[in-house]
Design a protein around this motif. Structure first.
Motif, PDB file in Angstrom:
ATOM      1  N   LEU A 176       4.183 -41.691 -24.241  1.00 44.92           N
ATOM      2  CA  LEU A 176       5.109 -40.551 -24.217  1.00 44.92           C
ATOM      3  C   LEU A 176       5.760 -40.479 -22.841  1.00 44.92           C
ATOM      4  N   LEU A 177       6.721 -41.341 -22.637  1.00 40.04           N
ATOM      5  CA  LEU A 177       7.372 -41.449 -21.332  1.00 40.04           C
ATOM      6  C   LEU A 177       7.890 -40.092 -20.856  1.00 40.04           C
ATOM      7  N   GLY A 178       7.686 -39.824 -19.595  1.00 41.20           N
ATOM      8  CA  GLY A 178       8.162 -38.591 -19.003  1.00 41.20           C
ATOM      9  C   GLY A 178       7.149 -37.454 -19.052  1.00 41.20           C
ATOM     10  N   MET A 179       6.022 -37.656 -19.719  1.00 46.89           N
ATOM     11  CA  MET A 179       5.015 -36.604 -19.785  1.00 46.89           C
ATOM     12  C   MET A 179       4.323 -36.472 -18.428  1.00 46.89           C
ATOM     13  N   GLU A 180       4.179 -35.238 -17.991  1.00 47.38           N
ATOM     14  CA  GLU A 180       3.464 -34.996 -16.744  1.00 47.38           C
ATOM     15  C   GLU A 180       1.992 -35.335 -16.933  1.00 47.38           C
ATOM     16  N   LYS A 181       1.371 -35.798 -15.870  1.00 43.75           N
ATOM     17  CA  LYS A 181      -0.043 -36.156 -15.950  1.00 43.75           C
ATOM     18  C   LYS A 181      -0.880 -34.942 -16.353  1.00 43.75           C
ATOM     19  N   LYS A 182      -0.538 -33.784 -15.845  1.00 43.62           N
ATOM     20  CA  LYS A 182      -1.268 -32.561 -16.180  1.00 43.62           C
ATOM     21  C   LYS A 182      -1.305 -32.346 -17.688  1.00 43.62           C
ATOM     22  N   GLU A 183      -0.182 -32.531 -18.342  1.00 43.69           N
ATOM     23  CA  GLU A 183      -0.102 -32.337 -19.788  1.00 43.69           C
ATOM     24  C   GLU A 183      -0.920 -33.396 -20.524  1.00 43.69           C
ATOM     25  N   SER A 184      -0.896 -34.627 -20.050  1.00 44.40           N
ATOM     26  CA  SER A 184      -1.686 -35.659 -20.714  1.00 44.40           C
ATOM     27  C   SER A 184      -3.181 -35.412 -20.512  1.00 44.40           C
ATOM     28  N   CYS A 185      -3.576 -34.868 -19.377  1.00 45.14           N
ATOM     29  CA  CYS A 185      -4.982 -34.512 -19.160  1.00 45.14           C
ATOM     30  C   CYS A 185      -5.405 -33.427 -20.144  1.00 45.14           C
ATOM     31  N   ARG A 186      -4.520 -32.467 -20.358  1.00 47.16           N
ATOM     32  CA  ARG A 186      -4.808 -31.388 -21.304  1.00 47.16           C
ATOM     33  C   ARG A 186      -4.915 -31.931 -22.726  1.00 47.16           C
ATOM     34  N   LEU A 187      -3.953 -32.750 -23.128  1.00 49.79           N
ATOM     35  CA  LEU A 187      -3.939 -33.295 -24.482  1.00 49.79           C
ATOM     36  C   LEU A 187      -5.117 -34.225 -24.761  1.00 49.79           C
ATOM     37  N   CYS A 188      -5.524 -34.964 -23.756  1.00 45.92           N
ATOM     38  CA  CYS A 188      -6.607 -35.936 -23.939  1.00 45.92           C
ATOM     39  C   CYS A 188      -7.986 -35.294 -23.876  1.00 45.92           C
ATOM     40  N   GLY A 189      -8.041 -34.053 -23.485  1.00 44.82           N
ATOM     41  CA  GLY A 189      -9.331 -33.377 -23.412  1.00 44.82           C
ATOM     42  C   GLY A 189     -10.171 -33.790 -22.226  1.00 44.82           C
ATOM     43  N   CYS A 190      -9.525 -34.090 -21.112  1.00 45.00           N
ATOM     44  CA  CYS A 190     -10.270 -34.444 -19.903  1.00 45.00           C
ATOM     45  C   CYS A 190     -11.284 -33.329 -19.602  1.00 45.00           C
ATOM     46  N   LEU A 191     -12.532 -33.686 -19.477  1.00 37.79           N
ATOM     47  CA  LEU A 191     -13.592 -32.699 -19.285  1.00 37.79           C
ATOM     48  C   LEU A 191     -13.426 -31.920 -17.986  1.00 37.79           C
ATOM     49  N   TYR A 192     -13.017 -32.586 -16.925  1.00 38.37           N
ATOM     50  CA  TYR A 192     -12.817 -31.880 -15.663  1.00 38.37           C
ATOM     51  C   TYR A 192     -11.631 -30.918 -15.759  1.00 38.37           C
ATOM     52  N   TYR A 193     -10.552 -31.359 -16.366  1.00 38.64           N
ATOM     53  CA  TYR A 193      -9.394 -30.483 -16.540  1.00 38.64           C
ATOM     54  C   TYR A 193      -9.788 -29.243 -17.344  1.00 38.64           C
ATOM     55  N   ARG A 194     -10.542 -29.446 -18.407  1.00 39.79           N
ATOM     56  CA  ARG A 194     -10.998 -28.317 -19.230  1.00 39.79           C
ATOM     57  C   ARG A 194     -11.887 -27.375 -18.426  1.00 39.79           C
ATOM     58  N   ALA A 195     -12.784 -27.925 -17.631  1.00 42.20           N
ATOM     59  CA  ALA A 195     -13.697 -27.097 -16.840  1.00 42.20           C
ATOM     60  C   ALA A 195     -12.940 -26.309 -15.769  1.00 42.20           C
ATOM     61  N   ALA A 196     -11.915 -26.908 -15.202  1.00 38.47           N
ATOM     62  CA  ALA A 196     -11.152 -26.270 -14.133  1.00 38.47           C
ATOM     63  C   ALA A 196     -10.108 -25.291 -14.660  1.00 38.47           C
ATOM     64  N   ASN A 197      -9.776 -25.378 -15.945  1.00 39.69           N
ATOM     65  CA  ASN A 197      -8.743 -24.539 -16.559  1.00 39.69           C
ATOM     66  C   ASN A 197      -9.233 -23.912 -17.868  1.00 39.69           C
ATOM     67  N   PRO A 198     -10.341 -23.203 -17.836  1.00 40.55           N
ATOM     68  CA  PRO A 198     -10.940 -22.730 -19.090  1.00 40.55           C
ATOM     69  C   PRO A 198     -10.047 -21.754 -19.887  1.00 40.55           C
TER      70      PRO A 198
END
Length: 71
Positions: free
Chosen positions: A45-67
């Motif tokens: 998905l060209l142009g997607m911000e890394k933050k959004e891909s972390c959210r979509l992929c279910g990154c455990l650290y991203y989820r823990a930091a952004n409950p």
């Protein structure tokens, strides 16, 4: 807590390693994330911000930091 602490990461060559303050890993390109799917999603998905891909992929650290985003 930072990503390297959360995951017990010892990849000292990662640009996030040892950074106690400043941007989070989802704001920095070139990190050595344990979650390889993040970069795969960004490539598909060209142009997607890394933050959004972390959210979509279910990154455990991203989820823990952004409950609140996952209520």
């Amino acid at each position: 807590m930072r990503c390297y602490d959360y995951f017990g990461c010892n990849q000292t060559e990662c640009p996030m390693y040892g950074k106690a303050d400043g941007p989070q890993c989802w704001e920095i390109d070139g990190t050595l994330c344990h979650h390889h799917v993040i970069e795969e999603v960004r490539q598909e998905l060209l142009g997607m911000e890394k933050k959004e891909s972390c959210r979509l992929c279910g990154c455990l650290y991203y989820r823990a930091a952004n409950p609140k985003q996952f209520d």
